[in-house]
Enzyme design. Structure first.
Site, PDB file in Angstrom:
ATOM      1  N   SER A 293       0.851  -1.191   0.000  1.00  0.00           N
ATOM      2  CA  SER A 293       0.000   0.000   0.000  1.00  0.00           C
ATOM      3  C   SER A 293       0.881   1.233   0.000  1.00  0.00           C
ATOM      4  O   SER A 293       2.109   1.132   0.019  1.00  0.00           O
ATOM      5  CB  SER A 293      -0.898  -0.001   1.237  1.00  0.00           C
ATOM      6  OG  SER A 293      -0.115   0.307   2.370  1.00  0.00           O
ATOM      7  N   LYS A 294       0.224   2.390   0.021  1.00  0.00           N
ATOM      8  CA  LYS A 294       0.955   3.665  -0.020  1.00  0.00           C
ATOM      9  C   LYS A 294       1.989   3.791   1.097  1.00  0.00           C
ATOM     10  O   LYS A 294       2.991   4.463   0.937  1.00  0.00           O
ATOM     11  CB  LYS A 294      -0.036   4.827   0.088  1.00  0.00           C
ATOM     12  CG  LYS A 294      -0.752   5.093  -1.212  1.00  0.00           C
ATOM     13  CD  LYS A 294      -1.200   6.556  -1.275  1.00  0.00           C
ATOM     14  CE  LYS A 294      -2.108   6.785  -2.466  1.00  0.00           C
ATOM     15  NZ  LYS A 294      -3.529   6.549  -2.126  1.00  0.00           N
ATOM     16  N   ARG A 295       1.731   3.134   2.197  1.00  0.00           N
ATOM     17  CA  ARG A 295       2.680   3.171   3.314  1.00  0.00           C
ATOM     18  C   ARG A 295       4.077   2.740   2.876  1.00  0.00           C
ATOM     19  O   ARG A 295       5.074   3.113   3.469  1.00  0.00           O
ATOM     20  CB  ARG A 295       2.224   2.200   4.411  1.00  0.00           C
ATOM     21  CG  ARG A 295       1.197   2.738   5.343  1.00  0.00           C
ATOM     22  CD  ARG A 295       0.943   1.755   6.473  1.00  0.00           C
ATOM     23  NE  ARG A 295       0.516   0.439   5.977  1.00  0.00           N
ATOM     24  CZ  ARG A 295       1.197  -0.666   6.133  1.00  0.00           C
ATOM     25  NH1 ARG A 295       2.358  -0.656   6.735  1.00  0.00           N
ATOM     26  NH2 ARG A 295       0.739  -1.812   5.656  1.00  0.00           N
TER      27      ARG A 295
END
Ligand code: GLU
Length: 467
Positions: A239-241
């Site tokens: 994910s964006k993390r």
């Protein structure tokens, strides 16, 4: 049978690496088999679909050069067709109108849950013959078979079987008259003659319902291939993390499309222990049965390694095209004043890790120098440096040819004559002509700057450092 695959993104966000991997595998399988590849934009969710997302998807596909043979089709342009199929299913008794109120459905749900049952529609309206007012709202449900099982052999997951008693009557048209996702996908894949559905395994649970719809339409059921998800460096769902996840962000960060594609093909597919695949090799070696079942982990270091590899080994012309894009984003529009971009690539491919970095380092060949790197100045511009620059200027002015090796030779001879290290000659010159203390060999750097500009910049630096 000619193979026909498709990539069917929902334009609710940018194309992320998971989607790009799905697109790549679908595209590769079509190219490998000499088949066709379709691009279809699944934009029926009007609230979440955006024009920006559609543009970003198209731009990403183009940048990766995953060319499609048909489309892009847009589901929002096919509503008449969905309506036609729904009417046909209604006429054949394979679908029915359901007038159940929200309250009734909620009550039913609660009761089922209380009894420890999986909530599912009870078929109340299947045989409803009561009169309804024309304005009474209804949805249309698909009459799912009661008996038997739905089974299919997924190319990745293997044999999957679900009992029909587990599936309820799917809503295919909402009360506002719009068709639903699972229904549109089937009609599209049927109409478009898709033979192989390659997609993320978040859709594996939809497949049995979709197979029942195919059967109701009298359509041939495609082969299914559900790709396992991609995990981040730390083993959780990517994910964006985890940093960049959108394809265009990778471009911005300075990766080459060849590197990203090569990286993506190895996420869930392998051919012996080979790591480097050209586009042609991917096409010729790709097969669905070599797709791995387990989730694949994202590894930024490996992507960096591939990027460095392609920066050094692709034809300079190819890398230069990408460099141009980066330079343009940094405000360069007139390339006639600077060196050939291919010469920059040849000199910088080994010294930089990304195209972004290459562009940053080569801005000095296009822009005038506004500022000298303070740390470089502190380290290299000392007492006597101005005199060194003056003598070097004379030496360079008198050179009959401005070739890299002739420049290096002359400056080396000068250092010897002045009895100082080459650093004390080369570094002040480097700062004078690029503004920075790091660049390719001094002769190569001067060639990139060009004779006249080199001399001019040295003169300017002399004036500057005198004060
Ligand atoms: N539109 C779906 C998605 O973006 C894909 C559906 C499919 O491939 O069948 O997840």
């Amino acid at each position: 049978m000619t193979v026909k695959t498709r990539f069917a993104p929902s334009p609710t966000g940018f194309l992320h690496v998971g989607g790009a991997r799905t697109a790549l595998f679908s595209w590769l399988y079509a190219r490998h088999t000499g088949g066709q590849f379709v691009l279809r934009i699944e934009d029926t969710d009007r609230e979440r679909s955006t024009k920006e997302a559609i543009d970003a998807i198209l731009e990403s596909m183009q940048w990766l050069d995953l060319n499609w043979d048909e489309g892009p089709y847009y589901q929002t342009q096919r509503f008449d067709r969905y309506r036609e199929v729904i009417n046909k299913l209604l006429a054949e008794g394979k679908a029915y109108k359901c007038y159940c109120s929200k309250e009734r459905l909620e009550k039913m749900r609660e009761e089922q849950m209380q009894h420890g049952l999986k909530p599912r529609y009870d078929g109340h309206c299947r045989n409803d013959h009561t009169e309804h007012a024309p304005d009474e709202p209804y949805v249309i449900r698909f009459r799912n078979p009661d008996e038997g099982v739905v089974a299919f052999d997924d190319m990745v997951k293997g044999h999957i079987e679900v009992s029909n008693s587990e599936l309820d009557d799917l809503i295919i048209q909402r009360s506002d008259g719009t068709p639903t996702y699972n229904f549109c996908v089937v009609v599209d894949d049927y109409d478009m003659g898709i033979t192989h559905v390659i997609r993320g395994d978040d859709h594996v649970n939809n497949t049995p319902r979709q197979i029942n719809l195919y059967k109701a339409l009298g359509a041939k059921i495609p082969v299914f291939c559900h790709l396992s998800m991609i995990l981040g460096d730390d083993g959780t769902k990517l994910s964006k993390r985890h940093g960049a996840v959108s394809v265009m962000q990778y471009r911005e960060d300075g990766y080459l499309p060849e590197a990203l594609l090569n990286y993506l093909v190895r996420l869930g597919w392998s051919h012996q222990d080979q790591e480097i695949f050209s586009r042609e090799e991917m096409i010729s070696l790709f097969s669905l049965d070599a797709i791995t079942k387990s989730a694949s982990g994202f590894n930024t270091k490996k992507l960096d390694w591939l990027n460095a590899h392609y920066m050094k080994t692709l034809p300079a012309q190819k890398v230069a095209q990408e460099l141009k894009w980066h330079l343009e984003r940094k405000g360069i529009s007139d390339f006639s004043k600077g060196p050939e971009l291919t010469d920059i690539v040849k000199n910088y491919a080994e010294r930089t890790h990304t195209l972004k970095e290459m562009a940053e380092k080569s801005l000095c060949y296009f822009n005038e120098i506004e500022e000298y790197d303070p740390a470089g100045v502190k380290k290299w511009i000392k007492e006597g440096s101005v005199e060194v620059l003056e003598t070097a200027l004379q030496t360079l002015e008198s050179l009959s040819t401005f070739e890299s090796s002739a420049i290096d030779e002359a400056l080396n001879a000068l250092a010897k004559k002045l009895d100082i290290g080459m650093g004390k000659v080369g570094q002040p010159l480097r700062i004078a002509i690029t503004g920075q203390a790091m660049s390719p060999g001094i002769g190569d750097t001067m060639m990139l700057v060009g004779r006249e500009r080199t001399l001019e910049r040295i003169r300017k630096a002399i004036e500057h450092f005198k004060n």
